[in-house]
Design an enzyme around this catalytic site. Structure first.
Site, PDB file in Angstrom:
ATOM      1  N   LYS A  50       0.837  -1.203   0.000  1.00  0.00           N
ATOM      2  CA  LYS A  50       0.000   0.000   0.000  1.00  0.00           C
ATOM      3  C   LYS A  50       0.872   1.253   0.000  1.00  0.00           C
ATOM      4  O   LYS A  50       0.606   2.206  -0.746  1.00  0.00           O
ATOM      5  CB  LYS A  50      -0.934  -0.011   1.221  1.00  0.00           C
ATOM      6  N   GLN A  94      -4.758  -1.019   9.369  1.00  0.00           N
ATOM      7  CA  GLN A  94      -4.601  -2.363   8.795  1.00  0.00           C
ATOM      8  C   GLN A  94      -5.244  -3.398   9.716  1.00  0.00           C
ATOM      9  O   GLN A  94      -4.941  -3.458  10.906  1.00  0.00           O
ATOM     10  CB  GLN A  94      -3.100  -2.663   8.578  1.00  0.00           C
ATOM     11  N   ASP A 117     -11.163   3.356   3.784  1.00  0.00           N
ATOM     12  CA  ASP A 117     -11.556   1.946   3.691  1.00  0.00           C
ATOM     13  C   ASP A 117     -13.079   1.804   3.661  1.00  0.00           C
ATOM     14  O   ASP A 117     -13.596   0.707   3.437  1.00  0.00           O
ATOM     15  CB  ASP A 117     -11.014   1.172   4.905  1.00  0.00           C
TER      16      ASP A 117
END
Ligand code: NDP
Length: 295
Positions: A50, A94, A117
């Site tokens: 990422k 994460q 997200d």
């Protein structure tokens, strides 16, 4: 029929290229903050990709790596500080978090404007209400891949999503509904799943069971968007070797479908591409910039 393979790597690369162009046209560089708690090896690999891809498209990434001994309060304080940091446009926590930490509570601390997200209750609520907002990355990738195969107008297609998780199944169903598809959500208590799947124009297995969906579950000419990522033994590659497969039996389904995503190389690469796109969209919304064309 032998299905055309939907090339997720290529579609993801073209989205990243669009994001790169968009970033170059913005007044300043958007910034993605990535929070990694603990030492989970798979999470470390994901976070490295990422960060690398964020920088490749010309955005800034800031990495907060914290030990798994961090308290819930300190983790939430870190997220709050990123919410307050004017330079930060997107916050990625994460997952999964190490045992003992409450991921739902931590996610809820992320300001919805920076929720790249798309996992906060506000983002989920906007999706349910049909309002614009930041949408979860993997399900967004599924819709883009279906459009890449079938064209932009998916209206009237019957979509069967197998799986109802918060991360994938439910948001995928809502995103296809927003495209005017007729959507059925199946799960572990669904009766006669093979027969239901055979009614799908677009079949989206998101289960986590290797090669569960067989060729005779697929309607001839359907489009299969396989979200599953499962590691299985691969003795043909040598002793102790493994390989990744999806939730669909690729060879069997490809005999019947018109379009199918491979695993790896299908939905997987779309997740990061959509995260990068969300970061630009979040930056534009928060900073009052016009969204660059093409995003
Ligand atoms: P979850 O375990 O959270 O959800 C699985 C879903 O599948 C549940 O809703 C469950 O139903 C349903 N299910 C389980 N067994 C069956 C069955 N026999 N028949 C029908 N439905 C069943 O998984 P996720 O949604 O997080 O992930 C699904 C898959 O997608 C995994 O393989 C994961 O690795 C992959 N994934 C891939 C990503 C990517 O980037 N490509 C990103 C995220 C996930 P119930 O609710 O009734 O228990």
């Amino acid at each position: 029929m032998t299905a055309a393979r939907i090339d997720g790597k290529a579609v993801a690369a073209s989205i990243r290229a669009q994001v790169g162009k968009a970033v170059a046209s913005l007044p300043s560089q958007p910034t993605l903050a990535v929070v990694l708690v603990g030492e989970d090896p798979a999470s470390q690999v994901y976070v490295r990709s990422k960060i690398r891809m964020t920088e490749e498209v010309g955005m800034r990434s800031v990495h907060h790596r914290v030990p798994d001994t961090i308290s819930q309060a300190d983790l939430e304080a870190l997220i709050t500080s990123l919410n307050e940091d004017e330079e930060v446009d997107g916050i990625l926590l994460q997952l999964p978090l190490p045992d003992g930490l409450d991921s739902d509570a931590a996610i809820e601390k992320i300001h919805p404007d920076k929720d790249v997200d798309g996992l906060t209750e506000t983002s989920a609520g906007r999706l349910v209400l049909g309002k614009s907002g930041l949408t979860p990355c993997t399900p967004t990738g599924c819709v883009i891949l279906a459009k890449s195969a079938l064209g932009d107008d998916l209206s009237g297609k019957h979509v069967v999503v197998v799986g109802r998780s918060i991360l994938v199944g439910k948001p995928a169903a809502l995103l296809f509904l927003a495209e005017n598809c007729t959507v059925t959500i199946a799960h572990s208590s669904t009766a006669d799943l093979p027969a239901l799947c055979r009614t799908a124009d677009i079949l989206v297995p998101a289960v986590g069971r290797a090669q569960m969906v067989k060729g005779d579950w697929v309607k001839p000419g359907a489009c299969v968007i396989d979200v599953g990522i499962n590691r299985i033994d691969a003795p043909e590659k040598g002793e102790g070797k493994t390989r990744l497969v999806g939730d669909a039996d690729f060879d069997g389904c490809a005999e019947v479908a018109a379009h199918i995503t491979p695993v790896p190389g299908g939905v997987g690469p779309m997740t990061i591409a959509c995260l990068l796109r969300n970061t630009v969209l979040a930056a534009c919304a928060r900073r009052g910039w016009d969204v660059p064309a093409g995003l």
